[in-house]
Design a protein around this motif. Structure first.
Motif, short mmCIF file in Angstrom:
data_model
loop_
_atom_site.label_atom_id
_atom_site.label_comp_id
_atom_site.label_asym_id
_atom_site.label_seq_id
_atom_site.Cartn_x
_atom_site.Cartn_y
_atom_site.Cartn_z
N ALA A 223 0.84 -1.21 0.00
CA ALA A 223 0.00 0.00 0.00
C ALA A 223 0.87 1.24 0.00
CB ALA A 223 -0.90 -0.01 1.23
N ALA A 224 2.00 1.18 0.74
CA ALA A 224 2.91 2.33 0.79
C ALA A 224 3.49 2.61 -0.59
CB ALA A 224 4.03 2.07 1.80
N LYS A 225 3.86 1.55 -1.32
CA LYS A 225 4.40 1.74 -2.67
C LYS A 225 3.35 2.35 -3.58
CE LYS A 225 7.83 -1.99 -2.48
NZ LYS A 225 8.23 -3.30 -3.03
N LEU A 226 2.12 1.89 -3.47
CA LEU A 226 1.05 2.43 -4.32
C LEU A 226 0.80 3.91 -4.01
CD1 LEU A 226 -1.47 -0.56 -4.22
CD2 LEU A 226 -0.07 0.18 -6.16
N LEU A 227 0.85 4.25 -2.70
CA LEU A 227 0.63 5.66 -2.32
C LEU A 227 1.72 6.56 -2.87
CD1 LEU A 227 -0.57 5.30 1.40
CD2 LEU A 227 -1.91 6.15 -0.55
N LYS A 228 2.96 6.07 -2.83
CA LYS A 228 4.07 6.87 -3.32
C LYS A 228 3.96 7.13 -4.84
CE LYS A 228 7.41 5.43 0.16
NZ LYS A 228 8.68 4.69 0.43
N GLY A 229 3.22 6.33 -5.51
CA GLY A 229 3.09 6.51 -6.97
C GLY A 229 1.94 7.42 -7.38
N THR A 230 1.19 7.93 -6.42
CA THR A 230 0.02 8.76 -6.73
C THR A 230 0.44 10.22 -6.87
OG1 THR A 230 -0.48 9.09 -4.39
CG2 THR A 230 -1.53 7.20 -5.47
N PRO A 231 -0.33 11.06 -7.71
CA PRO A 231 -0.04 12.50 -7.86
C PRO A 231 -0.14 13.23 -6.53
CG PRO A 231 -1.50 11.75 -9.60
CD PRO A 231 -1.40 10.61 -8.64
N ALA A 232 -1.03 12.82 -5.65
CA ALA A 232 -1.21 13.51 -4.36
C ALA A 232 0.07 13.39 -3.53
CB ALA A 232 -2.39 12.91 -3.60
N TYR A 233 0.67 12.17 -3.52
CA TYR A 233 1.90 11.96 -2.74
C TYR A 233 3.02 12.82 -3.31
CZ TYR A 233 5.92 9.68 -0.56
OH TYR A 233 7.06 9.44 0.14
N ALA A 234 3.10 12.93 -4.69
CA ALA A 234 4.14 13.72 -5.33
C ALA A 234 3.97 15.19 -4.99
CB ALA A 234 4.10 13.51 -6.83
N SER A 235 2.72 15.71 -5.00
CA SER A 235 2.46 17.12 -4.65
C SER A 235 2.85 17.39 -3.20
CB SER A 235 0.98 17.46 -4.86
OG SER A 235 0.63 17.31 -6.23
N ALA A 236 2.49 16.46 -2.33
CA ALA A 236 2.81 16.64 -0.89
C ALA A 236 4.31 16.64 -0.68
CB ALA A 236 2.16 15.52 -0.07
N LYS A 237 5.02 15.79 -1.39
CA LYS A 237 6.46 15.71 -1.25
C LYS A 237 7.11 17.01 -1.71
CE LYS A 237 9.92 12.95 -0.21
NZ LYS A 237 10.08 12.47 1.14
N ALA A 238 6.61 17.59 -2.87
CA ALA A 238 7.14 18.84 -3.41
C ALA A 238 6.89 19.98 -2.45
CB ALA A 238 6.51 19.13 -4.76
N ALA A 239 5.70 20.01 -1.90
CA ALA A 239 5.37 21.06 -0.91
C ALA A 239 6.27 20.96 0.32
CB ALA A 239 3.89 20.95 -0.50
N ASP A 240 6.59 19.77 0.70
CA ASP A 240 7.45 19.57 1.89
C ASP A 240 8.86 20.06 1.62
OD1 ASP A 240 7.96 18.33 4.57
OD2 ASP A 240 9.32 17.08 3.37
N ARG A 241 9.37 19.82 0.41
CA ARG A 241 10.72 20.28 0.06
C ARG A 241 10.76 21.80 0.02
NH1 ARG A 241 10.71 15.70 -3.45
NH2 ARG A 241 10.03 17.04 -5.19
N LYS A 242 9.70 22.43 -0.54
CA LYS A 242 9.63 23.89 -0.63
C LYS A 242 9.64 24.50 0.77
CE LYS A 242 6.88 27.68 -2.56
NZ LYS A 242 5.66 28.03 -3.32
N SER A 243 8.89 23.89 1.66
CA SER A 243 8.81 24.40 3.04
C SER A 243 10.17 24.29 3.72
CB SER A 243 7.76 23.60 3.81
OG SER A 243 7.75 23.99 5.17
N THR A 244 10.90 23.25 3.43
CA THR A 244 12.22 23.03 4.04
C THR A 244 13.20 24.10 3.58
OG1 THR A 244 11.82 20.66 4.16
CG2 THR A 244 14.11 21.41 4.29
N ARG A 245 13.11 24.50 2.25
CA ARG A 245 14.02 25.51 1.74
C ARG A 245 13.73 26.87 2.36
NH1 ARG A 245 13.05 22.89 -3.20
NH2 ARG A 245 11.59 24.53 -3.81
N LEU A 246 12.48 27.20 2.50
CA LEU A 246 12.10 28.48 3.09
C LEU A 246 12.58 28.58 4.54
CD1 LEU A 246 8.47 28.96 1.66
CD2 LEU A 246 10.51 30.30 1.10
N ASN A 247 12.43 27.52 5.24
CA ASN A 247 12.86 27.52 6.66
C ASN A 247 14.37 27.68 6.77
OD1 ASN A 247 10.26 27.25 7.66
ND2 ASN A 247 10.35 24.99 7.60
N SER A 248 15.10 27.10 5.84
CA SER A 248 16.56 27.18 5.90
C SER A 248 17.07 28.57 5.51
CB SER A 248 17.20 26.11 5.02
OG SER A 248 16.79 26.31 3.66
#
Length: 253
Positions: A223-248
């Motif tokens: 189930a984890a592999k399937l979730l990682k392949g969804t567009p929602a997971y990719a958008s969430a991951k991108a948002a998380d990286r953006k937030s990390t750069r702003l904080n740094s």
């Protein structure tokens, strides 16, 4: 502790009873020996008194006889001298030497017998004194030994009673501890009996549950592999990286 207290041969109670018995026997021995010594001393005093009286009587009798025979001899000597001074050349037959010698021998024999009896009586009196001294010395030695043994027994009795008191105190504590431990043991056994069905179920179904858990883990991984392949997971991951750069770029001080 119970054995050290109540053993019929080596226990403290048996030792105390034996010591008390020995003390009673020791006291009786002292009493008996003292009584016997008094009786012996009374007999000694009576015997010495009798021999002393006998010595005194013999000495008085001997002195009287010796004086009597001395006076008689002087009188005979004086009478013989008077007769010899007379004109008659031959003295009476009553003053012949044989008669005088016979009387002299008789007096010597009687005095000798009295002296012999006196000496024997004096020896008997001395023997009474020696016997009394020895009996008294033996009594004092025996009493000293009994007193020493009595002191040792009393000391031993005090120690044994002290040890008994300490042992009985410890026994009370140990019995309380044992009672507490037995209550705790019973409580634990009751609890184990209560949870036994659940434990038996776990033990009995352990292999099955392990297999089910493995199946569940595989399903979760899939189930984890399937979730990682969804567009929602990719958008969430991108948002998380953006937030990390702003904080740094805007660090917090």
């Amino acid at each position: 502790l119970e054995k050290s207290i109540d053993d019929p041969e080596t226990g403290l109670k048996a030792m105390i009873a034996e010591t008390e018995k020995s003390l009673a026997e020791n006291s009786k021995s002292q009493s008996d020996e003292t009584k016997a010594r008094r009786e012996e001393n009374l007999l000694y005093q009576k015997s010495v008194s009798n021999t002393a009286d006998a010595v005194e009587m013999l000495q008085m009798g001997l002195a009287a006889l010796e004086k009597f025979y001395d006076d008689l001899k002087k009188k005979e000597d004086e009478d013989l001298e008077l007769v010899q001074r007379r004109e008659d050349p031959e003295p009476p037959k009553t003053w012949e030497s044989d008669s005088f010698e016979g009387q002299s021998k008789s007096s010597n024999k009687v005095i000798g017998m009295i002296k012999f009896v006196l000496e024997a009586t004096q020896k008997e009196e001395a023997a009474h004194h020696d016997g009394e001294q020895k009996a008294q010395a033996d009594y004092e030695d025996s009493m000293a030994d009994l007193k020493k043994a009595q002191g040792e027994l009393q000391e031993s009795l005090v120690k044994s009673k002290g040890a008994l008191a300490e042992a009985e105190k410890n026994l009370v504590i140990k019995r309380q501890e044992l009672e507490k431990t037995e209550r705790e043991k019973l409580t634990i056994e009751q609890y184990l009996e209560k949870i036994k069905p659940g434990c038996d179920f776990i033990t009995k179904n352990f292999d099955t549950r392990e297999k089910n858990r493995e199946t569940e883990t595989k399903a979760l991984d899939k189930a984890a592999k399937l979730l990682k392949g969804t567009p929602a997971y990719a958008s969430a991951k991108a948002a998380d990286r953006k937030s990390t750069r702003l904080n740094s770029s805007h660090p917090r001080y």
